[in-house]
Design a protein around this motif. Structure first.
Motif, PDB file in Angstrom:
ATOM      1  N   ILE A   1       0.847  -1.194   0.000  1.00  0.00           N
ATOM      2  CA  ILE A   1       0.000   0.000   0.000  1.00  0.00           C
ATOM      3  C   ILE A   1       0.885   1.247   0.000  1.00  0.00           C
ATOM      4  O   ILE A   1       1.753   1.392   0.861  1.00  0.00           O
ATOM      5  CB  ILE A   1      -0.928   0.009   1.233  1.00  0.00           C
ATOM      6  CG1 ILE A   1      -1.787  -1.258   1.262  1.00  0.00           C
ATOM      7  CG2 ILE A   1      -1.813   1.250   1.246  1.00  0.00           C
ATOM      8  CD1 ILE A   1      -2.565  -1.448   2.551  1.00  0.00           C
ATOM      9  N   GLU A   2       0.656   2.127  -0.947  1.00  0.00           N
ATOM     10  CA  GLU A   2       1.420   3.365  -1.054  1.00  0.00           C
ATOM     11  C   GLU A   2       0.461   4.523  -1.330  1.00  0.00           C
ATOM     12  O   GLU A   2      -0.410   4.423  -2.188  1.00  0.00           O
ATOM     13  CB  GLU A   2       2.471   3.256  -2.167  1.00  0.00           C
ATOM     14  CG  GLU A   2       3.137   4.560  -2.568  1.00  0.00           C
ATOM     15  CD  GLU A   2       3.821   5.283  -1.422  1.00  0.00           C
ATOM     16  OE1 GLU A   2       3.715   6.515  -1.347  1.00  0.00           O
ATOM     17  OE2 GLU A   2       4.454   4.599  -0.577  1.00  0.00           O
ATOM     18  N   ALA A   3       0.649   5.622  -0.596  1.00  0.00           N
ATOM     19  CA  ALA A   3      -0.256   6.767  -0.735  1.00  0.00           C
ATOM     20  C   ALA A   3       0.049   7.600  -1.966  1.00  0.00           C
ATOM     21  O   ALA A   3      -0.836   8.272  -2.499  1.00  0.00           O
ATOM     22  CB  ALA A   3      -0.187   7.642   0.515  1.00  0.00           C
TER      23      ALA A   3
ATOM     24  N   HIS B   1       0.304  -7.490  -4.864  1.00  0.00           N
ATOM     25  CA  HIS B   1      -0.850  -6.659  -5.217  1.00  0.00           C
ATOM     26  C   HIS B   1      -0.569  -5.225  -4.788  1.00  0.00           C
ATOM     27  O   HIS B   1      -0.369  -4.950  -3.607  1.00  0.00           O
ATOM     28  CB  HIS B   1      -2.105  -7.198  -4.522  1.00  0.00           C
ATOM     29  CG  HIS B   1      -3.347  -6.428  -4.822  1.00  0.00           C
ATOM     30  ND1 HIS B   1      -3.702  -6.041  -6.094  1.00  0.00           N
ATOM     31  CD2 HIS B   1      -4.339  -5.964  -4.006  1.00  0.00           C
ATOM     32  CE1 HIS B   1      -4.837  -5.384  -6.057  1.00  0.00           C
ATOM     33  NE2 HIS B   1      -5.238  -5.317  -4.808  1.00  0.00           N
ATOM     34  N   LEU B   2      -0.533  -4.307  -5.739  1.00  0.00           N
ATOM     35  CA  LEU B   2      -0.230  -2.905  -5.453  1.00  0.00           C
ATOM     36  C   LEU B   2      -1.520  -2.126  -5.265  1.00  0.00           C
ATOM     37  O   LEU B   2      -2.421  -2.183  -6.107  1.00  0.00           O
ATOM     38  CB  LEU B   2       0.584  -2.291  -6.594  1.00  0.00           C
ATOM     39  CG  LEU B   2       1.916  -2.984  -6.932  1.00  0.00           C
ATOM     40  CD1 LEU B   2       2.599  -2.273  -8.088  1.00  0.00           C
ATOM     41  CD2 LEU B   2       2.825  -3.036  -5.720  1.00  0.00           C
TER      42      LEU B   2
ATOM     43  N   ILE C   1      -4.516   5.602   1.366  1.00  0.00           N
ATOM     44  CA  ILE C   1      -4.028   6.156   2.629  1.00  0.00           C
ATOM     45  C   ILE C   1      -4.666   5.380   3.771  1.00  0.00           C
ATOM     46  O   ILE C   1      -5.894   5.217   3.810  1.00  0.00           O
ATOM     47  CB  ILE C   1      -4.375   7.656   2.743  1.00  0.00           C
ATOM     48  CG1 ILE C   1      -3.729   8.436   1.590  1.00  0.00           C
ATOM     49  CG2 ILE C   1      -3.918   8.212   4.084  1.00  0.00           C
ATOM     50  CD1 ILE C   1      -4.130   9.889   1.546  1.00  0.00           C
ATOM     51  N   VAL C   2      -3.851   4.897   4.688  1.00  0.00           N
ATOM     52  CA  VAL C   2      -4.366   4.128   5.823  1.00  0.00           C
ATOM     53  C   VAL C   2      -5.041   5.079   6.813  1.00  0.00           C
ATOM     54  O   VAL C   2      -4.447   6.088   7.223  1.00  0.00           O
ATOM     55  CB  VAL C   2      -3.229   3.351   6.513  1.00  0.00           C
ATOM     56  CG1 VAL C   2      -3.759   2.614   7.741  1.00  0.00           C
ATOM     57  CG2 VAL C   2      -2.598   2.360   5.535  1.00  0.00           C
ATOM     58  N   LYS C   3      -6.253   4.742   7.176  1.00  0.00           N
ATOM     59  CA  LYS C   3      -7.011   5.543   8.131  1.00  0.00           C
ATOM     60  C   LYS C   3      -6.835   5.037   9.557  1.00  0.00           C
ATOM     61  O   LYS C   3      -6.679   5.810  10.499  1.00  0.00           O
ATOM     62  CB  LYS C   3      -8.490   5.531   7.753  1.00  0.00           C
ATOM     63  CG  LYS C   3      -9.397   6.279   8.720  1.00  0.00           C
ATOM     64  CD  LYS C   3     -10.862   6.153   8.303  1.00  0.00           C
ATOM     65  CE  LYS C   3     -11.784   6.831   9.304  1.00  0.00           C
ATOM     66  NZ  LYS C   3     -13.213   6.658   8.926  1.00  0.00           N
ATOM     67  N   GLU C   4      -6.849   3.724   9.717  1.00  0.00           N
ATOM     68  CA  GLU C   4      -6.737   3.123  11.049  1.00  0.00           C
ATOM     69  C   GLU C   4      -6.235   1.697  10.911  1.00  0.00           C
ATOM     70  O   GLU C   4      -6.543   0.995   9.942  1.00  0.00           O
ATOM     71  CB  GLU C   4      -8.102   3.124  11.749  1.00  0.00           C
ATOM     72  CG  GLU C   4      -8.070   2.549  13.161  1.00  0.00           C
ATOM     73  CD  GLU C   4      -9.442   2.518  13.820  1.00  0.00           C
ATOM     74  OE1 GLU C   4      -9.527   2.074  14.985  1.00  0.00           O
ATOM     75  OE2 GLU C   4     -10.425   2.936  13.166  1.00  0.00           O
TER      76      GLU C   4
END
Length: 494
Positions: free
Chosen positions: A245-247, A272-273, A277-280
């Motif tokens: 995961i990349e913002a 898997h790309l 943005i991670v929220k929690e």
């Protein structure tokens, strides 16, 4: 030792630094402390054993300085190869170089290494206040020259659950924990009666952060699944999932063509790309700002760095991002005349903005206290938190101190006669799994050389192999690479 300290504290009637004063308290405690031998040479105290501190320790002349190194880690971690130790390609011993191997003079009685945390710096008394990493026993060390190279910590961006439920990848202890969790999850997933949903969660690894560390870990893990786990247990290998995961942009500091190549290689390897943005972060799942919920068995957090609580607590000027403010000779700047000292990153930003609006000047440089590596930066043109920046600063500071110590009054002048530090960007490299890597060489204003594929992977391995601190560790790494190639990676759990 702890019993002696407690008895001594009772003899003082419970009085501490606040009532006795730093100098009196340190002098009293010093009778119970193991202090190094004094030869009359100036004492250089180095805080930290990262890239900057280790290079300074290696290059400083022990005939001109007595050396004390204080760190909770008795080794330097060769971070470019840390991802390989998470899946057994390399063993942790291969990527950790003991500080006594880096500077053999630490074995002499006038020099020493102290396994401890630095809690405070008392500039008026030229003392650093420290505590043991084992039992918290307090002690003081006097310095003539102080180099602060305590590094940074992983940035959580204030996202709930990051500290509690994710695993960083910054040193050998982290890589060992990640390796243990991976093997534990693989074993738990095959327990009879495990529900399909729970099994899928255990076999899902999330990597947050698309920088070199995150990409290299995802690539190494995908290569392990494809080449080793598939032979050991094809069913688990088939069900194993890796999500990165990349913002913003994958490997954002690289050229667009190299980023595209890296994304293609990772996707083909089964990674898997996801752009988000991670929220929690919760115990078994994380939530993105778009509402998507992703269950995971292991979440590795690799999203950049920020200042530590220790560096924020120091009585010096800070940059807008909370790093120690230094001048062009790496001397830390004294706290501003208004005496306001930030204790959090929010305080730093607020105070700096108010001073900038008022046109107030920065503090003056302190002659014999230096900051290098991730912990420090100039206010005007801060350099990125990179290993090559810290290493070049350590080399520069060692050379400047060696030259100043050989001149009458050279140290008292605070390196005024030394040339300013200049950073030369050598380029960037990253492995993307298997036998592929991306390389971009050249600094700003120079013609860049970019290439990818098998030859760049050979160059990547060769470059880092030659950069390892000792011949012993080069042999360790070559041996581990050979054993992994012939017999496969080790998946033992202990």
């Amino acid at each position: 030792m702890l019993a002696i300290a407690k008895a001594f504290s009772r003899a003082l009637g419970g009085r501490g630094i606040e009532t006795l004063g730093v100098r009196a308290y340190a002098k009293a405690l010093g009778d119970q402390s193991t202090l190094p031998l004094s030869t009359g040479r100036p004492r250089l105290v180095i805080l930290g054993t990262g890239w900057g501190g280790a290079r300074l320790a290696r290059d400083i002349d022990p005939k001109k300085f007595d050396i004390t190194i204080i760190s909770p880690r008795n080794h330097m971690v060769f971070t470019p190869l840390i991802a390989s130790s998470c899946v057994g390609t390399l063993e942790p011993r291969s990527v950790t170089v003991p500080i006594t191997d880096i500077q053999p003079a630490l074995r002499l009685p006038q020099n020493n290494f102290l396994l401890a945390e630095c809690d405070a710096v008392h500039t008026q008394d030229r003392l650093v206040e420290c505590s043991s990493t084992h039992d918290g026993l307090k002690f003081f060390v006097q310095y003539d020259v102080l180099a602060i190279a305590t590094g940074s910590q992983g940035s959580t961006f204030g996202i709930p659950g990051v500290t509690e439920y994710t695993m960083p990848l910054r040193d050998a202890a982290n890589s060992t924990d990640i390796r243990t969790r991976l093997i534990q999850n693989w074993g738990e997933s095959s327990i009879p009666g495990r529900s399909p949903a729970e099994r899928a969660r255990l076999l899902h690894v999330c990597v947050v952060g698309g920088g070199p560390t995150g990409v290299e870990f995802a690539g190494e893990l995908a290569d392990f699944v494809r080449k080793d786990l598939a032979k050991l247990d094809p069913n688990r290998a088939r069900d194993m999932r890796i999500t990165l995961i990349e913002a913003d942009q994958l490997l954002s500091s690289f050229d667009a063509r190299l980023r595209e190549y890296a994304a293609l290689k990772l996707t083909r390897a089964g990674v898997h790309l996801v752009k988000g943005i991670v929220k929690e972060v919760r115990k078994d799942e994380l939530e993105l700002k778009n509402g998507a919920v992703i269950p995971y068995g292991l979440c590795v957090w690799s999203t950049g760095v920020g200042p530590t609580s220790f560096s924020l607590s120091l009585p010096f000027e800070k940059t807008m991002r909370g790093r120690l403010a230094v001048d062009d000779r790496l001397r830390v700047l004294a706290r501003h005349a208004d005496g306001r000292g930030p204790t959090s990153l929010e305080d730093v930003s607020m105070i700096q903005e108010e001073r900038a609006a008022a046109g107030q000047p920065t503090g003056r440089p302190i002659p014999c206290i230096f900051g290098l590596g991730d912990v420090a930066a100039t206010q005007e043109t801060p350099l990125p938190a990179l290993a090559q920046v810290a290493e070049q600063q350590g080399r520069y500071l060692a050379r400047a101190l060696n030259e100043a110590a050989g001149q009458p009054g050279g140290l008292a002048g605070g390196l005024e006669g030394a040339p300013p530090f200049q950073y030369h960007h050598l380029g960037s490299m990253a492995s993307v799994g298997g036998t592929s890597a991306v390389i971009e060489l050249g600094g700003s204003g120079q013609q860049h050389v970019r290439w990818s594929g098998f030859t760049s992977w050979i160059a990547w391995r060769s470059a880092y192999l030659t950069r390892l601190g000792t011949m012993k560790h080069r042999l360790y790494v070559m041996s581990d690479w050979t054993m992994s190639l012939i017999f496969g990676r080790d998946v033992s759990k202990w």
